[in-house]
Design an enzyme around this catalytic site. Structure first.
Site, PDB file in Angstrom:
ATOM      1  N   ASN A   1       0.831  -1.209   0.000  1.00  0.00           N
ATOM      2  CA  ASN A   1       0.000   0.000   0.000  1.00  0.00           C
ATOM      3  C   ASN A   1       0.863   1.256   0.000  1.00  0.00           C
ATOM      4  O   ASN A   1       0.636   2.191  -0.772  1.00  0.00           O
ATOM      5  CB  ASN A   1      -0.909   0.033   1.222  1.00  0.00           C
TER       6      ASN A   1
ATOM      7  N   ALA B   1      -2.538  14.157  14.270  1.00  0.00           N
ATOM      8  CA  ALA B   1      -1.283  13.437  14.510  1.00  0.00           C
ATOM      9  C   ALA B   1      -0.261  14.373  15.123  1.00  0.00           C
ATOM     10  O   ALA B   1      -0.296  15.592  14.902  1.00  0.00           O
ATOM     11  CB  ALA B   1      -0.743  12.848  13.202  1.00  0.00           C
TER      12      ALA B   1
ATOM     13  N   ARG C   1      -3.716 -16.240   5.620  1.00  0.00           N
ATOM     14  CA  ARG C   1      -2.319 -16.154   5.184  1.00  0.00           C
ATOM     15  C   ARG C   1      -1.390 -17.085   5.948  1.00  0.00           C
ATOM     16  O   ARG C   1      -0.173 -16.978   5.828  1.00  0.00           O
ATOM     17  CB  ARG C   1      -1.817 -14.720   5.297  1.00  0.00           C
TER      18      ARG C   1
ATOM     19  N   GLY D   1      -6.112   9.130  15.120  1.00  0.00           N
ATOM     20  CA  GLY D   1      -7.322   8.873  14.374  1.00  0.00           C
ATOM     21  C   GLY D   1      -7.856  10.130  13.712  1.00  0.00           C
ATOM     22  O   GLY D   1      -7.101  10.934  13.154  1.00  0.00           O
TER      23      GLY D   1
ATOM     24  N   ASP E   1      -1.662   3.464   6.215  1.00  0.00           N
ATOM     25  CA  ASP E   1      -0.611   3.299   5.206  1.00  0.00           C
ATOM     26  C   ASP E   1      -0.539   4.521   4.304  1.00  0.00           C
ATOM     27  O   ASP E   1       0.543   4.966   3.907  1.00  0.00           O
ATOM     28  CB  ASP E   1      -0.871   2.050   4.362  1.00  0.00           C
TER      29      ASP E   1
END
Length: 316
Positions: free
Chosen positions: A28, A215, A95, A211, A246
């Site tokens: 990503n 930040a 995975r 969130g 990401d």
């Protein structure tokens, strides 16, 4: 990994049609960076199967160099399924025993780590297997000319039965650490940037994501920590939240490579995250360059008034 998202606006148990796309933290970030005009390469492993072929084709089509990806003839490509919703998206991973989980430190013999300006790692890779953990350790210990960025990307299911204290070791060896305050609260007992900085003195920069609130960045300059810099997030009419972290990392890294000042580096992260919050996919299209330029230059009042909606950026 191969990522499946609902192609219908229905509860997951009623969905009959799913769309396959691409997901995974490091891929990503690489795709976001390419979309922002930054040359990027993705190093991983996929199975010798249709999903692996599709991932390589799509990530390459996004402008990312996939020449160092290993094609494993014995292990399958990992995949996951995302149930989509604006308030949260449960994710189911498939995975165990995947090609990526088979990676180990021997991979470094094929790589030249002295050339990249930034090497980006995630705590997800470290949690996949013991060999993957040793690979991440080896990257962090290797000589480097540029920065090593480490996004904690806490996934409790991956760390079940394992000691997450290893994340302290890994994060403290990186040059830049990104972590959500909710993740940090679980792993280190605090999401407060100043207290967390005292717990992680090694990195030259620490970014704590709050969130939808914003930040905080704390950096070391001339051997001393700067005062925390906080940047509010852009308000967004959220379609689906997975992948926004990401996107933030890529936006922040791209701005760091440009030498932007701290506040604009954080805003750049928020703007890239906003583009992904507006899509069900893990990677959204970057906002138009004129919109980005306007918002990066906006004063605090204009930034706070902006909101990303179906109609683009509106002021409310």
């Amino acid at each position: 990994m191969a990522l499946f998202v609902p192609a219908e606006a229905l509860p997951a148990h009623q969905v009959r049609t799913w769309k396959r796309t691409v997901g995974g933290a490091e891929s990503n970030v690489a795709c976001h960076l390419a979309g922002l005009g930054v040359r990027s390469s993705w190093v991983s492993a996929v199975g010798k199967d249709p999903f692996g072929q599709a991932l390589l084709a799509e990530i390459s089509a996004a402008g990312v160099d996939v020449g160092a990806v290993t094609i494993d003839p014995a292990r399958p490509t990992g995949l996951y399924i995302k149930e989509s919703g604006a308030q949260g998206s449960p994710v189911r991973y498939y995975r165990s025993g995947s090609a990526a989980s088979g990676m180990g430190p021997e991979l470094l013999a094929r790589l030249d780590l002295s050339t990249p300006d930034v090497i980006h790692l995630s705590g997800i890779t470290a949690a996949l297997s013991e060999s993957c953990l040793e690979l991440v350790r080896a990257v962090l210990a290797a000589p480097r000319a540029g920065l090593v960025s480490f996004d904690v990307n806490w996934r409790p299911a991956l760390w079940a039965g394992r000691d997450p204290a290893v994340l302290t070791e890994l994060a403290d060896l990186a040059d830049l650490v990104l972590v959500g305050d909710d993740e940090a609260e679980v792993v280190w007992g605090t999401g407060d940037p100043v207290r967390l900085r005292a717990h992680l003195p090694g990195p030259a920069a620490l970014v704590v994501k709050h969130g939808a609130r914003g930040a905080t960045l704390i950096e070391r300059v001339d051997g001393r920590d700067t005062a925390p810099v906080f940047a509010p997030a852009l308000r967004v009419d959220v379609v689906e939240p997975v992948g926004a972290g990401d996107a933030f990392a890529a936006g922040f890294l791209a701005a760091t490579l440009r030498g932007a000042e701290p506040g604009k580096r954080l805003r750049s992260g928020h703007l890239q995250a906003a583009s992904t919050l507006r899509t069900q996919d893990d990677v959204g299209q970057p906002l138009p360059a004129p919109v980005v330029a306007e918002l990066l230059a906006a004063d605090e009042r204009d930034w706070a008034a902006a909101r990303l909606t179906d109609d683009g950026v509106v002021r409310t």
